[in-house]
Scaffold this motif. Structure first.
Motif, PDB file in Angstrom:
ATOM      1  N   GLU A   1      46.638  54.796  48.116  1.00 37.02           N
ATOM      2  CA  GLU A   1      45.962  55.398  49.145  1.00 37.02           C
ATOM      3  C   GLU A   1      45.143  54.750  49.811  1.00 37.02           C
ATOM      4  N   ASP A   2      44.635  53.747  49.598  1.00 35.67           N
ATOM      5  CA  ASP A   2      43.671  52.912  50.364  1.00 35.67           C
ATOM      6  C   ASP A   2      44.495  52.075  51.478  1.00 35.67           C
ATOM      7  N   ILE A   3      45.386  51.832  51.002  1.00 37.05           N
ATOM      8  CA  ILE A   3      46.278  50.822  51.629  1.00 37.05           C
ATOM      9  C   ILE A   3      47.033  51.624  52.650  1.00 37.05           C
ATOM     10  N   TYR A   4      47.508  53.178  52.242  1.00 39.08           N
ATOM     11  CA  TYR A   4      48.287  54.032  53.250  1.00 39.08           C
ATOM     12  C   TYR A   4      47.119  54.604  54.277  1.00 39.08           C
ATOM     13  N   SER A   5      45.879  54.926  53.696  1.00 37.93           N
ATOM     14  CA  SER A   5      44.994  55.357  54.680  1.00 37.93           C
ATOM     15  C   SER A   5      44.552  54.018  55.661  1.00 37.93           C
ATOM     16  N   GLU A   6      44.363  53.046  55.378  1.00 40.06           N
ATOM     17  CA  GLU A   6      44.148  51.853  56.331  1.00 40.06           C
ATOM     18  C   GLU A   6      45.170  51.601  57.339  1.00 40.06           C
ATOM     19  N   TYR A   7      46.349  51.594  57.092  1.00 43.87           N
ATOM     20  CA  TYR A   7      47.324  50.935  57.956  1.00 43.87           C
ATOM     21  C   TYR A   7      48.393  51.907  58.325  1.00 43.87           C
ATOM     22  N   SER A   8      48.661  53.388  57.712  1.00 38.56           N
ATOM     23  CA  SER A   8      49.652  54.110  58.182  1.00 38.56           C
ATOM     24  C   SER A   8      49.708  54.212  59.611  1.00 38.56           C
ATOM     25  N   ASP A   9      48.582  54.495  60.257  1.00 38.78           N
ATOM     26  CA  ASP A   9      48.690  54.768  61.801  1.00 38.78           C
ATOM     27  C   ASP A   9      49.204  53.791  62.533  1.00 38.78           C
ATOM     28  N   ARG A  10      48.806  52.480  61.964  1.00 39.18           N
ATOM     29  CA  ARG A  10      49.410  51.175  62.786  1.00 39.18           C
ATOM     30  C   ARG A  10      50.590  50.977  62.699  1.00 39.18           C
TER      31      ARG A  10
END
Length: 84
Positions: free
Chosen positions: A10-19
Motif C-alpha cells: 500500500e505504501d509503494i502504491y500510494s507513493e508511486y501510482s500517480d507517477r
C-alpha cells in the motif's frame, strides 16, 4: 520466497501510482487504458516484488515494469488492428 506485506505494498502504491499512471498515459494517450495498465503494473509488482533485488531504486523498477506492460498492450493493439 517471501511475500511483501499488504501495508508495504500500500505504501509503494500510494507513493508511486500517480507517477506510474502519468508515465503510462504518455505512452498510450488514453485515460481508461492508462488506468487499466497502471492496475496491471501494480498487480505484477505485487506478484514479483520478491524479485526486486535493490540494485536500482524502486521507482526505476516500477517504470521498467510499467513500460513493459504498456509495450505489451500496444503490441496486442497493433496486432488486432493489423488482422482486421
Amino acid at each position: 520466497m517471501e511475500r511483501i506485506s499488504a501495508e508495504a505494498f500500500e505504501d509503494i502504491y500510494s507513493e508511486y501510482s500517480d507517477r506510474i499512471y502519468g508515465y503510462i498515459f504518455l505512452l498510450v494517450n488514453d485515460k481508461e487504458v492508462a488506468e487499466d495498465l497502471t492496475q496491471d503494473t501494480f498487480i505484477k509488482v505485487y506478484k514479483y516484488m520478491n524479485q526486486f533485488n535493490g540494485k536500482s531504486q524502486i521507482f526505476t523498477w516500477l517504470v521498467r515494469i510499467s513500460r513493459n506492460v504498456a509495450i505489451d498492450y500496444l503490441r496486442k493493439k497493433a496486432d488486432s488492428n493489423f488482422s482486421q
